[in-house]
Design an enzyme around this catalytic site. Structure first.
Site, mmCIF file in Angstrom:
data_model
loop_
_atom_site.group_PDB
_atom_site.id
_atom_site.type_symbol
_atom_site.label_atom_id
_atom_site.label_comp_id
_atom_site.label_asym_id
_atom_site.label_seq_id
_atom_site.Cartn_x
_atom_site.Cartn_y
_atom_site.Cartn_z
ATOM 1 N N GLY A 260 0.718 -4.869 1.514
ATOM 2 C CA GLY A 260 -0.527 -5.060 0.781
ATOM 3 C C GLY A 260 -0.324 -5.820 -0.525
ATOM 4 N N GLU B 197 -0.335 -9.363 0.342
ATOM 5 C CA GLU B 197 -1.712 -9.714 0.704
ATOM 6 C C GLU B 197 -2.596 -9.892 -0.534
ATOM 7 O OE1 GLU B 197 -1.697 -6.338 3.500
ATOM 8 O OE2 GLU B 197 -2.619 -7.721 4.915
ATOM 9 N N GLU C 18 5.074 -4.513 7.486
ATOM 10 C CA GLU C 18 4.286 -3.421 8.083
ATOM 11 C C GLU C 18 4.753 -3.018 9.478
ATOM 12 O OE1 GLU C 18 3.005 -5.938 6.373
ATOM 13 O OE2 GLU C 18 1.230 -5.343 5.240
ATOM 14 N N ALA D 98 0.864 -1.161 0.000
ATOM 15 C CA ALA D 98 0.000 0.000 0.000
ATOM 16 C C ALA D 98 0.915 1.229 0.000
ATOM 17 C CB ALA D 98 -0.883 -0.020 1.239
HETATM 18 N N1 DAK Z 1 4.604 3.200 -0.919
HETATM 19 C C1 DAK Z 1 4.939 4.327 -1.565
HETATM 20 N N2 DAK Z 1 6.023 4.441 -2.352
HETATM 21 C C2 DAK Z 1 6.797 3.362 -2.492
HETATM 22 C C3 DAK Z 1 6.526 2.140 -1.836
HETATM 23 C C4 DAK Z 1 5.351 2.081 -1.011
HETATM 24 N N3 DAK Z 1 4.943 0.968 -0.396
HETATM 25 N N4 DAK Z 1 7.489 1.255 -2.168
HETATM 26 C C5 DAK Z 1 8.322 1.901 -2.992
HETATM 27 N N5 DAK Z 1 7.927 3.171 -3.203
HETATM 28 C C6 DAK Z 1 8.548 4.183 -4.019
HETATM 29 C C7 DAK Z 1 9.740 4.809 -3.329
HETATM 30 O O1 DAK Z 1 9.329 5.802 -2.431
HETATM 31 C C8 DAK Z 1 10.499 5.370 -4.526
HETATM 32 O O2 DAK Z 1 9.872 6.541 -4.968
HETATM 33 P P1 DAK Z 1 10.630 8.000 -4.853
HETATM 34 O O3 DAK Z 1 10.780 8.243 -3.391
HETATM 35 O O4 DAK Z 1 11.936 7.803 -5.566
HETATM 36 O O5 DAK Z 1 9.680 8.957 -5.526
HETATM 37 C C9 DAK Z 1 10.266 4.339 -5.583
HETATM 38 O O6 DAK Z 1 9.098 3.608 -5.186
HETATM 39 C C10 DAK Z 1 11.401 3.344 -5.724
HETATM 40 O O7 DAK Z 1 11.643 2.784 -4.458
HETATM 41 P P2 DAK Z 1 13.113 2.705 -3.801
HETATM 42 O O8 DAK Z 1 13.968 3.824 -4.294
HETATM 43 O O9 DAK Z 1 12.925 2.573 -2.338
HETATM 44 O O10 DAK Z 1 13.639 1.346 -4.439
HETATM 45 P P3 DAK Z 1 14.711 0.339 -3.797
HETATM 46 O O11 DAK Z 1 15.001 -0.664 -4.870
HETATM 47 O O12 DAK Z 1 15.831 1.079 -3.172
HETATM 48 O O13 DAK Z 1 13.915 -0.396 -2.607
HETATM 49 C C11 DAK Z 1 12.033 -1.558 -1.634
HETATM 50 C C12 DAK Z 1 12.843 -1.249 -2.922
HETATM 51 C C13 DAK Z 1 10.771 -2.336 -2.059
HETATM 52 C C14 DAK Z 1 12.864 -2.430 -0.697
HETATM 53 C C15 DAK Z 1 11.680 -0.226 -0.938
HETATM 54 O O14 DAK Z 1 11.060 0.666 -1.890
HETATM 55 C C16 DAK Z 1 10.718 -0.405 0.200
HETATM 56 O O15 DAK Z 1 11.085 -0.839 1.301
HETATM 57 N N6 DAK Z 1 9.437 -0.045 -0.021
HETATM 58 C C17 DAK Z 1 8.435 -0.131 1.013
HETATM 59 C C18 DAK Z 1 7.966 -1.555 1.179
HETATM 60 C C19 DAK Z 1 6.935 -1.686 2.269
HETATM 61 O O16 DAK Z 1 7.176 -1.328 3.424
HETATM 62 N N7 DAK Z 1 5.784 -2.161 1.882
HETATM 63 C C20 DAK Z 1 4.667 -2.284 2.831
HETATM 64 C C21 DAK Z 1 3.903 -0.998 2.861
HETATM 65 S S1 DAK Z 1 2.697 -1.001 4.155
HETATM 66 C C22 DAK Z 1 -4.515 -1.222 5.961
HETATM 67 C C23 DAK Z 1 -4.426 -2.344 5.263
HETATM 68 C C24 DAK Z 1 -3.293 -2.674 4.580
HETATM 69 C C25 DAK Z 1 -2.194 -1.877 4.619
HETATM 70 C C26 DAK Z 1 -2.284 -0.733 5.297
HETATM 71 C C27 DAK Z 1 -3.436 -0.393 5.962
HETATM 72 N N8 DAK Z 1 -5.718 -0.874 6.700
HETATM 73 C C28 DAK Z 1 -6.513 -1.916 7.272
HETATM 74 C C29 DAK Z 1 -6.081 0.462 6.870
HETATM 75 C C30 DAK Z 1 -0.984 -2.229 3.932
HETATM 76 C C31 DAK Z 1 0.161 -1.680 4.305
HETATM 77 C C32 DAK Z 1 1.373 -1.796 3.478
HETATM 78 O O17 DAK Z 1 1.416 -2.352 2.434
#
Ligand code: DAK
Length: 257
Positions: A108, A111, A131, A63
């Protein structure tokens, strides 16, 4: 388009198309994904659905954290419901859904893959539920479906640590069904769906409905549902056709009726 839908015969390929953000899903993408999946669920010409991500790096990296950052409690509740609706469509639409996990499937994203019936991964795929690193936990079904796909202890390990796992480990733990070299992933997913699309669609739909009960609810009631759905197939032309084709030593031609 934020969400692309391409048809290949009876197969629909749905692509989350936001590679600049590693296909992270914000509210616009989630709503559009829900709308496209609702259309595909209702379209009888579509026999199988593949979900994948644009580009070579990510399936869906989660997400959108930048979107979620400012949410209040009520917005978070609505956001969770939207994610649940998308997951429910993938899990319950009356045709097989296949995740082609072509890179990062995190949060997400993992998921969404878990909500699909089957998961194929490229050798470069990385899956996980990170998360907890953000002060939240999986809220799009991950606390339930990850344990069902693997085991409760393994699911707790991944959710509590936020550890990412590679494709081979995911395969060994039942998190994905198969692993393929990246350039072959979509071909393999289409081949699998071709196989599924040639089966009786009502038989697959009823099998999916019955099997979705396998890990929940009352066992005796689920067996009763199985018996009811099984009997209903004997009211279909496809059952007559399938068995006639066997007797006549030819391939069946299923019509979904
Ligand atoms: N969200 C937003 N932007 C993202 C992103 C994400 N999840 N993942 C990557 N990006 C963006 C980065 O910000 C970057 O954009 P700029 O900042 O350059 O504009 C671009 O994609 C490229 O990413 P990186 O530069 O970070 O690329 P790397 O190869 O260095 O790293 C990575 C890749 C996948 C390891 C890293 O991007 C990363 O750690 N991303 C976050 C992964 C993550 O934490 N995913 C889980 C998100 S939390 C809910 C239900 C469900 C959810 C929430 C609430 N409710 C019941 C309300 C779900 C939550 C989630 O999914």
């Amino acid at each position: 388009m934020a969400i692309d839908v391409e048809r290949s015969g009876a197969i629909a390929v749905v692509t989350v198309n936001r590679p600049e953000a590693l296909n992270a899903i914000d509210v616009e993408h989630a709503a559009e994904l829900r709308d496209r999946l609702e259309e595909l669920a209702a379209d009888e010409a579509v026999r199988a659905v593949i979900l994948t991500g644009a580009g070579e790096k990510a399936f869906v990296a989660g997400a959108d954290i930048k979107y979620m950052h400012g949410l209040g409690v009520l917005e978070a509740r609505r956001w969770g419901e939207l994610g649940h609706r998308v997951g429910a469509l993938l899990e319950t639409m009356p045709k097989p859904t296949v995740a082609a996990v072509n890179g990062f499937a995190l949060g997400g994203g993992c998921e969404l893959a878990l909500a699909c019936d089957l998961r194929l991964a490229s050798t470069s795929a990385k899956l996980g539920q990170p998360e907890v690193n953000l002060g939240i936990f999986p809220g799009w079904g991950g606390t339930q479906r990850l344990a069902r796909a693997t085991s409760l202890a393994y699911a707790k390990e991944l959710v509590f640590t936020g550890r990412m796992v590679g494709a081979e480990e995911a395969l060994a733990r039942g998190l994905v069904n198969a692993v393929h070299e990246a350039p072959e992933l979509m071909t393999k997913a289409l081949e699998l769906c071709d196989t599924l699309a040639a089966k009786g669609p009502l038989a697959l739909a009823y099998a999916k409905e019955a099997m979705n009960l396998a890990l929940q609810g009352d066992h005796a009631e689920s067996l009763e549902t199985e018996a009811r759905l099984f009997a209903m197939l004997f009211a279909t032309a496809d059952q007559k056709e399938g068995m006639a084709a066997f007797v006549e030593k030819r391939e069946p031609r299923f019509r979904g009726s």
